[in-house]
Design a protein around this motif. Structure first.
Motif, PDB file in Angstrom:
ATOM      1  N   LYS A 234       0.862  -1.162  -0.222  1.00 46.73           N
ATOM      2  CA  LYS A 234      -0.061   0.103   0.158  1.00 46.73           C
ATOM      3  C   LYS A 234       0.937   1.384  -0.005  1.00 46.73           C
ATOM      4  O   LYS A 234       0.664   2.406  -0.727  1.00 46.73           O
ATOM      5  N   LEU A 237       2.608   1.743  -3.325  1.00 45.15           N
ATOM      6  CA  LEU A 237       1.584   2.450  -4.353  1.00 45.15           C
ATOM      7  C   LEU A 237       1.356   3.742  -4.307  1.00 45.15           C
ATOM      8  O   LEU A 237       0.965   4.368  -5.237  1.00 45.15           O
ATOM      9  N   LYS A 238       1.563   4.260  -3.160  1.00 39.60           N
ATOM     10  CA  LYS A 238       1.411   5.613  -2.838  1.00 39.60           C
ATOM     11  C   LYS A 238       2.598   6.490  -3.007  1.00 39.60           C
ATOM     12  O   LYS A 238       2.509   7.798  -2.851  1.00 39.60           O
ATOM     13  N   GLU A 263      -7.080  -4.235  -4.490  1.00 34.88           N
ATOM     14  CA  GLU A 263      -7.830  -2.963  -3.971  1.00 34.88           C
ATOM     15  C   GLU A 263      -7.534  -1.580  -4.740  1.00 34.88           C
ATOM     16  O   GLU A 263      -8.573  -0.926  -4.851  1.00 34.88           O
ATOM     17  N   GLU A 264      -6.302  -1.717  -5.141  1.00 35.74           N
ATOM     18  CA  GLU A 264      -6.008  -0.418  -5.903  1.00 35.74           C
ATOM     19  C   GLU A 264      -5.963  -0.666  -7.412  1.00 35.74           C
ATOM     20  O   GLU A 264      -5.554   0.052  -8.110  1.00 35.74           O
ATOM     21  N   LYS A 265      -6.644  -1.828  -7.813  1.00 37.22           N
ATOM     22  CA  LYS A 265      -6.698  -2.202  -9.225  1.00 37.22           C
ATOM     23  C   LYS A 265      -5.454  -1.881 -10.103  1.00 37.22           C
ATOM     24  O   LYS A 265      -5.491  -1.504 -11.225  1.00 37.22           O
TER      25      LYS A 265
END
Length: 340
Positions: A234, A237-238, A263-265
């Motif tokens: 997570k 990805l940010k 969740e983040e596609k």
């Protein structure tokens, strides 16, 4: 009513001591007398008690196996390899799971000692960096062969079989580099374990050899469990300058990464490439083609068991033997670089 040694002695017309010698294969018994006893055993359908036999011989036909995560397929494969060789030598196994807890491991060791086992195969908890004098004293004073499988014990020297984790991580990172990646993150295992340290070394070695600067912001510390891998993914990805690929230091952690991706596609490898360490069969079952470093897990168990049997046969030898097995890489497409 259970058949006893007295019943066999009466049926065969011999003494209890003679029956005991036949059952334990100890001492001289005439062949004719032995056949009488064996015939009586067969006719009375007698099954000797392993516990009773151990009381008379001070040992059982049993070895102990201690692993830190029985629910991890990695250790399931090791146990499978151990069982294959144990079956060939008519050895039984008592299996203990420690949940990566040193106190549970110490309890397991004491339990096995009470069972009069012949030897132990163990993947220790993260004892390499933690010191527990009672734990070390228990191991060193066991008085039976102990074989390590892909784990180390600080301040102690035991025979064992290990995986070349540096080589595996190097080749995994190299595969990502050769695919075109220059921004590669790593999610490590628990850093108080030798495999996690070695995998990080292998990752850094590959970057250095290919003249790619090591970015500390791309190094995320996990614990071999999927939750921390999920959290790390997570964060990755940010990132403003996020990597294009992730090297994941264990099979279970791959699941955490995939959960975050979904969740983040995020699509593999279009949006993010990934390689894991050790295979996870469930990914094949659900049709996910994830590249991985293939550790020789079954062979680890088989080799460890063979080493233990050698130690049992050569009890006078105190030679420390260490065998290192080499992993290989299985590329299934998830390592590819897709230019945006």
């Amino acid at each position: 009513m259970a058949v006893t040694i007295n019943d066999i002695a009466k049926e065969a017309g011999v003494s209890r001591a003679t029956v005991s010698r036949v059952l334990n294969d100890s001492g001289y018994v005439k062949d004719e007398t032995r056949q009488k006893v064996l015939k009586a055993i067969k006719e009375l359908n007698y099954t000797p008690s392993a516990i009773a036999r151990s009381l008379s011989t001070s040992k059982t036909n049993t070895i102990g196996v201690i692993v830190p995560e029985i629910n991890n397929p990695f250790f399931g494969e090791i146990i499978k390899g151990i069982s294959q060789i144990a079956d060939e030598h008519n050895l039984n196994i008592i299996l203990c799971d420690t949940d990566e807890n040193m106190e549970k491991e110490l309890k397991a060791l004491k339990l096995l000692k009470e069972q009069r086992i012949q030897g132990i195969i163990i993947t220790p908890t993260s004892a390499e960096t933690e010191f527990n004098s009672e734990y070390l004293r228990t191991l060193e004073n066991f008085g039976i062969p102990i074989i390590l499988v892909d784990g180390h014990v600080k301040y102690a020297n035991f025979s064992g079989v290990f995986v070349d984790h540096i080589k595996g991580a190097y080749e995994g990172t190299e595969a990502l580099i050769k695919a075109g990646h220059r921004k590669i993150a790593i999610i490590t295992g628990r850093m108080n374990s030798r495999p996690a340290k070695d995998r990080l070394i292998g990752y850094k070695k590959a970057l250095k050899i290919y003249n790619i600067p090591i970015n500390d912001e791309y190094i995320f510390h996990g614990d071999y469990q999927h939750e921390k891998a999920y959290e790390a993914t997570k964060k990755i990805l940010k990132m403003k300058d996020k990597p294009t690929a992730i090297f994941v230091s264990s099979n279970i952690m791959i699941l955490g990464c995939i959960k975050a991706f979904r969740e983040e596609k995020i699509h593999i490898p279009n949006d993010m490439a990934i390689i894991g360490f050790d295979k996870l069969e469930v990914l094949n079952i659900i049709g996910m083609n994830i590249s991985f470093i293939n550790g020789p897990t079954i062979e680890l168990g088989r080799t460890g068991m063979k080493m233990l049997i050698d130690s049992l046969k050569n009890k006078k030898s105190r030679e420390i033997r260490r065998i290192t097995l080499l992993p290989d890489i299985v590329l299934k497409g998830s390592e590819k670089y897709i230019e945006k």
